[in-house]
Design an enzyme around this catalytic site. Sequence first.
Site, short mmCIF file in Angstrom:
data_model
loop_
_atom_site.label_atom_id
_atom_site.label_comp_id
_atom_site.label_asym_id
_atom_site.label_seq_id
_atom_site.Cartn_x
_atom_site.Cartn_y
_atom_site.Cartn_z
N ASN A 1 0.85 -1.19 0.00
CA ASN A 1 0.00 0.00 0.00
C ASN A 1 0.89 1.25 0.00
O ASN A 1 1.70 1.44 0.90
CB ASN A 1 -0.89 -0.05 1.25
CG ASN A 1 -1.83 1.12 1.33
OD1 ASN A 1 -1.46 2.25 1.07
ND2 ASN A 1 -3.07 0.87 1.73
N ARG B 1 -9.54 7.95 -0.99
CA ARG B 1 -10.53 8.35 0.01
C ARG B 1 -11.43 9.45 -0.54
O ARG B 1 -11.03 10.23 -1.40
CB ARG B 1 -9.84 8.84 1.29
CG ARG B 1 -9.05 7.75 2.00
CD ARG B 1 -8.52 8.26 3.32
NE ARG B 1 -9.59 8.38 4.29
CZ ARG B 1 -9.80 7.54 5.30
NH1 ARG B 1 -9.00 6.50 5.49
NH2 ARG B 1 -10.79 7.73 6.13
N GLY C 1 1.08 -1.63 4.39
CA GLY C 1 1.52 -0.30 4.00
C GLY C 1 2.42 0.38 5.02
O GLY C 1 3.61 0.58 4.79
N HIS C 2 1.84 0.70 6.17
CA HIS C 2 2.52 1.57 7.13
C HIS C 2 3.91 1.08 7.54
O HIS C 2 4.88 1.86 7.55
CB HIS C 2 1.64 1.73 8.38
CG HIS C 2 2.19 2.70 9.36
ND1 HIS C 2 2.05 4.06 9.21
CD2 HIS C 2 2.91 2.52 10.49
CE1 HIS C 2 2.67 4.67 10.22
NE2 HIS C 2 3.19 3.75 11.00
N HIS D 1 -5.71 3.53 -1.54
CA HIS D 1 -7.05 3.85 -1.02
C HIS D 1 -7.38 5.26 -1.50
O HIS D 1 -6.76 6.22 -1.06
CB HIS D 1 -7.03 3.77 0.50
CG HIS D 1 -8.36 4.00 1.15
ND1 HIS D 1 -8.55 3.81 2.50
CD2 HIS D 1 -9.55 4.39 0.65
CE1 HIS D 1 -9.82 4.10 2.80
NE2 HIS D 1 -10.44 4.46 1.69
N THR E 1 -6.84 6.14 10.14
CA THR E 1 -6.77 5.09 9.12
C THR E 1 -8.04 4.27 9.24
O THR E 1 -8.87 4.54 10.11
CB THR E 1 -5.51 4.21 9.31
OG1 THR E 1 -5.48 3.19 8.30
CG2 THR E 1 -5.46 3.55 10.67
N THR E 2 -8.23 3.28 8.35
CA THR E 2 -9.43 2.44 8.42
C THR E 2 -9.46 1.78 9.80
O THR E 2 -8.50 1.11 10.17
CB THR E 2 -9.39 1.37 7.32
OG1 THR E 2 -8.96 1.98 6.11
CG2 THR E 2 -10.74 0.73 7.13
N ASP F 1 -0.20 4.45 -0.03
CA ASP F 1 -0.92 5.65 0.44
C ASP F 1 -0.01 6.59 1.22
O ASP F 1 -0.10 7.81 1.10
CB ASP F 1 -2.06 5.28 1.40
CG ASP F 1 -3.21 4.57 0.71
OD1 ASP F 1 -3.21 4.50 -0.52
OD2 ASP F 1 -4.09 4.10 1.44
N HIS F 2 0.84 6.00 2.06
CA HIS F 2 1.63 6.84 2.97
C HIS F 2 2.69 7.66 2.24
O HIS F 2 3.14 8.68 2.75
CB HIS F 2 2.26 6.00 4.07
CG HIS F 2 1.24 5.29 4.91
ND1 HIS F 2 0.23 5.97 5.55
CD2 HIS F 2 1.04 3.99 5.17
CE1 HIS F 2 -0.53 5.10 6.18
NE2 HIS F 2 -0.07 3.89 5.96
N ARG G 1 -7.37 12.71 0.90
CA ARG G 1 -6.33 13.22 1.80
C ARG G 1 -4.93 12.75 1.41
O ARG G 1 -3.95 13.37 1.76
CB ARG G 1 -6.63 12.85 3.25
CG ARG G 1 -6.48 11.39 3.58
CD ARG G 1 -6.54 11.16 5.08
NE ARG G 1 -7.88 11.37 5.61
CZ ARG G 1 -8.32 10.74 6.70
NH1 ARG G 1 -7.52 9.93 7.37
NH2 ARG G 1 -9.54 10.94 7.13
N ARG H 1 2.81 18.88 1.83
CA ARG H 1 3.23 20.14 1.21
C ARG H 1 2.43 20.46 -0.06
O ARG H 1 2.76 21.41 -0.75
CB ARG H 1 4.72 20.05 0.83
CG ARG H 1 5.66 19.99 2.01
CD ARG H 1 5.75 21.37 2.67
NE ARG H 1 6.53 21.31 3.89
CZ ARG H 1 7.84 21.56 3.97
NH1 ARG H 1 8.51 21.86 2.89
NH2 ARG H 1 8.45 21.50 5.12
N GLU I 1 -8.71 0.29 -2.86
CA GLU I 1 -9.56 0.32 -1.66
C GLU I 1 -10.44 1.55 -1.76
O GLU I 1 -9.96 2.64 -2.10
CB GLU I 1 -8.70 0.48 -0.40
CG GLU I 1 -7.94 -0.74 0.00
CD GLU I 1 -7.11 -0.47 1.25
OE1 GLU I 1 -7.26 0.60 1.88
OE2 GLU I 1 -6.28 -1.32 1.57
N HIS J 1 -3.83 -5.19 7.61
CA HIS J 1 -3.95 -4.06 8.53
C HIS J 1 -3.06 -4.27 9.76
O HIS J 1 -3.19 -5.26 10.45
CB HIS J 1 -5.38 -3.78 8.98
CG HIS J 1 -5.58 -2.30 9.23
ND1 HIS J 1 -5.14 -1.67 10.36
CD2 HIS J 1 -6.12 -1.33 8.46
CE1 HIS J 1 -5.43 -0.39 10.28
NE2 HIS J 1 -6.01 -0.14 9.13
N GLY J 2 -2.16 -3.31 9.94
CA GLY J 2 -1.29 -3.31 11.12
C GLY J 2 -0.17 -4.34 11.09
O GLY J 2 0.53 -4.51 12.09
N GLU K 1 -11.31 -9.66 2.95
CA GLU K 1 -10.01 -9.33 3.53
C GLU K 1 -10.22 -9.30 5.03
O GLU K 1 -10.94 -8.44 5.56
CB GLU K 1 -9.48 -7.98 3.03
CG GLU K 1 -8.12 -7.66 3.67
CD GLU K 1 -7.53 -6.32 3.26
OE1 GLU K 1 -7.83 -5.84 2.15
OE2 GLU K 1 -6.77 -5.76 4.07
#
Length: 249
Positions: free
Chosen positions: A14, A52, A220-221, A50, A107-108, A16-17, A56, A25, A77, A198-199, A158
């Site tokens: 993922n 959104r 992702g994270h 994702h 986050t979700t 996204d981050h 964002r 910025r 997503e 997730h996580g 999922e």
Amino acid sequence: MTVLGGIILRLSVNVDHVATIRQARRGMEPEPVTAAVIAELAGTDGITVHLREDRRHIQDRDLRLLREIVQTELNLEMAATEEMAGIAINIKPDLVTLVPEKREEITTEGGLNVIENKEYLKGVIKRIQGSGIPVSIFIDPDTEQIKTGHEIKTTFVEVHTGMYANARKEKERNTEFERVRNACRFASELGLRVNAGHGLNYQNVIRIAGIREIESLYIGHSIVSRSIFVGFERAVREMKELIEAGSGR
Ligand code: PXP
């Protein structure tokens, strides 16, 4: 490219981050498309974003470019809204994962409440599948939710691994792991295809990777966090190696 079940346990990164940092910025760097290319060079089996409703992090332009350049599998997503279903049908990702979305969340947070939104979700799933895109629904490791997911004919579930990942005490972690494992088995026995995420990080992924019903893990994270120190290519490669070792496939 189609989403096919395989022998190996697959990783979808993922990005996204990466876009989150860019949006801090409102500029041009870092570029999530570059992250996707590097992740593919490092051996990922898929890329996830994702889009959104509040845009964002990932922007519509990112999704269009990723659709052009991703050579593995692109998972989108999104919230189960009319607007998003229209975008998905237009862009044609390889998989759509429906997630709950609240504007105030970081986050979700939890899985979709499939039971409460059964008829509505059934319609959205049918519409997206009707355009040739398989659908996954992000749900808690809960048999009633999974059963309802099966009734509304989702392609994949999922299974949400966040409660397992966040458990701090061993007993709680074991309990949450069992919930995830049982949910994966239950879904598979119903004939559903199974993903999870997730996580997940470089410590807790190994146990999850051992669940043989899972086809792909969505992460992702932890990968983006590690990439700050070791580089993106290495962060993806190390996760891929851990998953392979943990899965024993
Ligand atoms: N799966 C779903 C449905 C998600 O919403 C997210 C977060 O965007 C992930 C997996 C990945 O979670 P994490 O960033 O904690 O690895």
